[in-house]
Design a protein around this motif. Structure first.
Motif, PDB file in Angstrom:
ATOM      1  N   UNK A  33      39.891  45.910  40.729  1.00 40.27           N
ATOM      2  CA  UNK A  33      40.579  45.492  41.950  1.00 40.27           C
ATOM      3  C   UNK A  33      41.490  46.574  42.472  1.00 40.27           C
ATOM      4  N   UNK A  34      42.009  46.376  43.683  1.00 40.64           N
ATOM      5  CA  UNK A  34      42.870  47.363  44.317  1.00 40.64           C
ATOM      6  C   UNK A  34      44.306  47.289  43.814  1.00 40.64           C
ATOM      7  N   UNK A  35      44.724  46.096  43.367  1.00 46.08           N
ATOM      8  CA  UNK A  35      46.088  45.920  42.870  1.00 46.08           C
ATOM      9  C   UNK A  35      46.047  45.434  41.421  1.00 46.08           C
ATOM     10  N   UNK A  36      47.188  45.564  40.753  1.00 46.85           N
ATOM     11  CA  UNK A  36      47.275  45.112  39.362  1.00 46.85           C
ATOM     12  C   UNK A  36      47.013  43.611  39.276  1.00 46.85           C
ATOM     13  N   UNK A  37      47.527  42.852  40.221  1.00 50.31           N
ATOM     14  CA  UNK A  37      47.313  41.400  40.223  1.00 50.31           C
ATOM     15  C   UNK A  37      45.843  41.062  40.390  1.00 50.31           C
ATOM     16  N   UNK A  38      45.168  41.786  41.266  1.00 54.71           N
ATOM     17  CA  UNK A  38      43.738  41.556  41.461  1.00 54.71           C
ATOM     18  C   UNK A  38      42.961  41.846  40.174  1.00 54.71           C
ATOM     19  N   UNK A  39      43.336  42.930  39.507  1.00 58.18           N
ATOM     20  CA  UNK A  39      42.650  43.303  38.270  1.00 58.18           C
ATOM     21  C   UNK A  39      42.871  42.245  37.194  1.00 58.18           C
ATOM     22  N   UNK A  40      44.091  41.745  37.092  1.00 59.53           N
ATOM     23  CA  UNK A  40      44.377  40.712  36.103  1.00 59.53           C
ATOM     24  C   UNK A  40      43.564  39.461  36.372  1.00 59.53           C
ATOM     25  N   UNK A  41      43.463  39.092  37.631  1.00 60.03           N
ATOM     26  CA  UNK A  41      42.704  37.896  37.990  1.00 60.03           C
ATOM     27  C   UNK A  41      41.229  38.055  37.639  1.00 60.03           C
ATOM     28  N   UNK A  42      40.668  39.216  37.949  1.00 57.10           N
ATOM     29  CA  UNK A  42      39.250  39.459  37.653  1.00 57.10           C
ATOM     30  C   UNK A  42      39.013  39.497  36.148  1.00 57.10           C
ATOM     31  N   UNK A  43      39.921  40.129  35.425  1.00 58.11           N
ATOM     32  CA  UNK A  43      39.750  40.217  33.977  1.00 58.11           C
ATOM     33  C   UNK A  43      39.914  38.848  33.330  1.00 58.11           C
ATOM     34  N   UNK A  44      40.858  38.044  33.812  1.00 53.48           N
ATOM     35  CA  UNK A  44      41.050  36.695  33.285  1.00 53.48           C
ATOM     36  C   UNK A  44      39.799  35.849  33.516  1.00 53.48           C
ATOM     37  N   UNK A  45      39.187  36.022  34.665  1.00 48.85           N
ATOM     38  CA  UNK A  45      37.937  35.322  34.948  1.00 48.85           C
ATOM     39  C   UNK A  45      36.845  35.769  33.980  1.00 48.85           C
ATOM     40  N   UNK A  46      36.780  37.067  33.714  1.00 46.18           N
ATOM     41  CA  UNK A  46      35.798  37.610  32.774  1.00 46.18           C
ATOM     42  C   UNK A  46      36.037  37.050  31.374  1.00 46.18           C
ATOM     43  N   UNK A  47      37.295  36.944  30.976  1.00 47.32           N
ATOM     44  CA  UNK A  47      37.629  36.401  29.658  1.00 47.32           C
ATOM     45  C   UNK A  47      37.194  34.944  29.527  1.00 47.32           C
ATOM     46  N   UNK A  48      37.209  34.227  30.635  1.00 51.11           N
ATOM     47  CA  UNK A  48      36.856  32.811  30.597  1.00 51.11           C
ATOM     48  C   UNK A  48      35.365  32.541  30.587  1.00 51.11           C
ATOM     49  N   UNK A  49      34.561  33.562  30.827  1.00 51.73           N
ATOM     50  CA  UNK A  49      33.110  33.385  30.826  1.00 51.73           C
ATOM     51  C   UNK A  49      32.584  33.310  29.390  1.00 51.73           C
ATOM     52  N   UNK A  50      31.499  32.595  29.219  1.00 53.62           N
ATOM     53  CA  UNK A  50      30.873  32.520  27.896  1.00 53.62           C
ATOM     54  C   UNK A  50      30.322  33.890  27.514  1.00 53.62           C
ATOM     55  N   UNK A  51      30.598  34.313  26.298  1.00 52.99           N
ATOM     56  CA  UNK A  51      30.098  35.601  25.825  1.00 52.99           C
ATOM     57  C   UNK A  51      28.658  35.450  25.360  1.00 52.99           C
ATOM     58  N   UNK A  52      27.739  36.224  25.918  1.00 57.02           N
ATOM     59  CA  UNK A  52      26.331  36.123  25.491  1.00 57.02           C
ATOM     60  C   UNK A  52      26.180  36.416  24.002  1.00 57.02           C
ATOM     61  N   UNK A  53      25.304  35.660  23.348  1.00 58.34           N
ATOM     62  CA  UNK A  53      25.075  35.859  21.918  1.00 58.34           C
ATOM     63  C   UNK A  53      24.570  37.266  21.633  1.00 58.34           C
ATOM     64  N   UNK A  54      23.753  37.807  22.538  1.00 60.54           N
ATOM     65  CA  UNK A  54      23.216  39.155  22.340  1.00 60.54           C
ATOM     66  C   UNK A  54      24.331  40.200  22.361  1.00 60.54           C
TER      67      UNK A  54
END
Length: 229
Positions: free
Chosen positions: A166-187
């Protein structure tokens, strides 16, 4: 059979795990955790090593580290961390001897594709171990530190991949938090675990070929056991 030489590359992230000797407890009380984190924060500057993620569990640590042009800084950092913690615990308990396994495990990580995946793997360790329900509730990892909205107060390093979220630190945190909430593929879990266990690369076949060409060392995944006749 001789073990494979550890591959350490300048400016590449390395996923590292170091365990207590015979799986013994390394961090027994909050002060143990705080001391190790304080040492990590100090020694990363001394040896020119970037810290992208970390998680301290009861009997082992996960680190995502990138040495600078001088790759020896990575080994010196790990030696310094291990030595300080050993001396501290031995003095506290009135004992002598080793605290850690003699050799930590390490895997070079493909930056573009797997750096965030390794960060997520490391920071979700307490959740997978059912110690907490959410990564932000575990105080001894980089995740709650990363959540600080004031980027100037966050001492962990920001990788180019994280900066690209993201362009700002807040945007990056939001995107990363969303990524953390996704199911991690078994592979993905399997690749990260096997690469670390075997001292091989965390990345794509193309990345493996590139590193083999750079180092002249074969690090391709091989099936276990004897080859078929």
């Amino acid at each position: 059979m001789p073990r494979m030489a550890r591959i350490v590359l300048p400016n590449y992230p390395h996923h590292i795990v170091q365990r207590g000797h015979n799986k013994q407890v390394v961090f027994a009380v909050p002060e143990d955790f705080r001391r190790y984190i304080s040492d990590l924060k100090e020694l990363k500057h001394v040896f020119g090593v970037k810290v992208y993620a970390f998680c301290l569990m009861t009997n082992h640590v996960h680190l995502l580290l990138a040495p600078g042009d001088d790759t020896s800084g990575l080994g010196k950092l790990m030696k310094g961390l291990a030595g300080r913690m050993t001396r501290y615990r031995n003095k506290l308990e009135g004992r002598s001897g080793t605290l850690w396994e003699s050799r930590y495990k390490s895997s070079v990580v493909e930056t573009d594709t797997y750096l965030l995946a390794c960060s997520r793997y490391i920071e979700l360790n307490p959740v997978r171990a059912q110690m907490v329900d959410r990564a932000q509730d575990y105080p001894w990892s980089s995740y709650p530190l990363r959540q600080n909205e004031n980027a100037e107060h966050v001492w962990i390093d920001k990788s180019p991949v994280f900066e690209g979220l993201g362009l700002t630190h807040s945007d990056r945190l939001a995107r990363y938090s969303e990524f953390m909430g996704q199911a991690t593929p078994a592979s993905e879990l399997q690749l990260i675990r096997q690469a670390l266990q075997r001292g091989q690369l965390t990345g794509s076949p193309r990345f493996t070929n590139e590193i083999e060409n750079i180092t002249g060392i074969r690090v391709s995944q091989r099936p276990r056991g004897r080859p078929e006749k």
